[in-house]
Design a protein around this motif. Structure first.
Motif, PDB file in Angstrom:
ATOM      1  N   ASP A 130       0.871  -1.116  -0.061  1.00 33.88           N
ATOM      2  CA  ASP A 130      -0.081   0.018  -0.019  1.00 33.88           C
ATOM      3  C   ASP A 130       1.067   1.326  -0.071  1.00 33.88           C
ATOM      4  OD1 ASP A 130      -2.610   1.255  -0.070  1.00 33.88           O
ATOM      5  OD2 ASP A 130      -2.528   1.392   1.950  1.00 33.88           O
ATOM      6  N   SER A 134       0.091   2.804  -3.542  1.00 29.49           N
ATOM      7  CA  SER A 134      -1.164   3.992  -3.263  1.00 29.49           C
ATOM      8  C   SER A 134      -0.753   5.141  -2.941  1.00 29.49           C
ATOM      9  CB  SER A 134      -2.343   3.192  -2.633  1.00 29.49           C
ATOM     10  OG  SER A 134      -2.027   2.846  -1.391  1.00 29.49           O
ATOM     11  N   ASN A 136       0.216   5.564   0.447  1.00 31.15           N
ATOM     12  CA  ASN A 136      -0.092   5.640   1.790  1.00 31.15           C
ATOM     13  C   ASN A 136       1.169   6.442   2.354  1.00 31.15           C
ATOM     14  OD1 ASN A 136      -0.646   5.216   4.508  1.00 31.15           O
ATOM     15  ND2 ASN A 136      -1.436   3.266   3.944  1.00 31.15           N
TER      16      ASN A 136
END
Length: 157
Positions: A130, A134, A136
């Motif tokens: 993640d 993405s 994060n």
């Protein structure tokens, strides 16, 4: 989810080479295949001149990678090479994700990671994936629990 392939450079100290295989396995189990351009025992660097190593060996490998992953163990904080790799990646605007080594206890982060890191995650495959994919920006302790918030983020000039 189909496997995602990412180009990364794993910044680490050579004493942690064995942990890189474990990291790659963990990522693969969580749907990420990585192409790692870092220098390790399976891809050694035999040069002696630090400027040559930085400019002709490390710099192109970091330029090629989309993300710099920093494998953090207790001795990582003392590595001038790791700090240089992080600073160079920051200059290039690369995403910088720290990963605590498996079984790590809290230890001091490399100065450059503390300053330029985008995320710092525990030994959890989905958290690492993640953070890489993405964006994060979580900061975690080695056990995966939340860490104190990072007050300043770098911004490209």
């Amino acid at each position: 989810m189909a496997n995602v392939t990412k180009n990364v450079f794993i910044s680490h100290i050579h004493e942690d080479d064995a942990g890189l295989g474990n990291l790659k396995e963990l990522l693969a189990k969580n749907g990420m295949d990585i192409r790692d351009s870092s220098i390790n025992s399976s891809n050694p660097n035999n040069a002696q001149d630090p400027d040559y190593i930085k400019n002709k060996i490390l710099a192109p490998q970091i330029q090629w990678a989309g993300t710099l992953v920093v494998y953090v163990s207790p001795q990582t904080k003392d590595s001038e090479w790791v700090n240089w790799e992080i600073e160079y990646a920051a200059q290039l605007g690369k995403r910088i994700v720290g990963v605590w080594e498996q079984g790590a206890q809290d230890c001091t982060l490399p100065e450059a990671l503390d300053e330029y890191g985008d995320a710092m995650v525990g030994w959890n495959g989905s958290s690492i994936v993640d953070a890489i994919i993405s964006g994060n920006d979580e900061w975690e302790k080695p056990d995966g629990s939340p860490s104190a918030p990072v007050s300043l983020k770098r911004h490209p000039c």
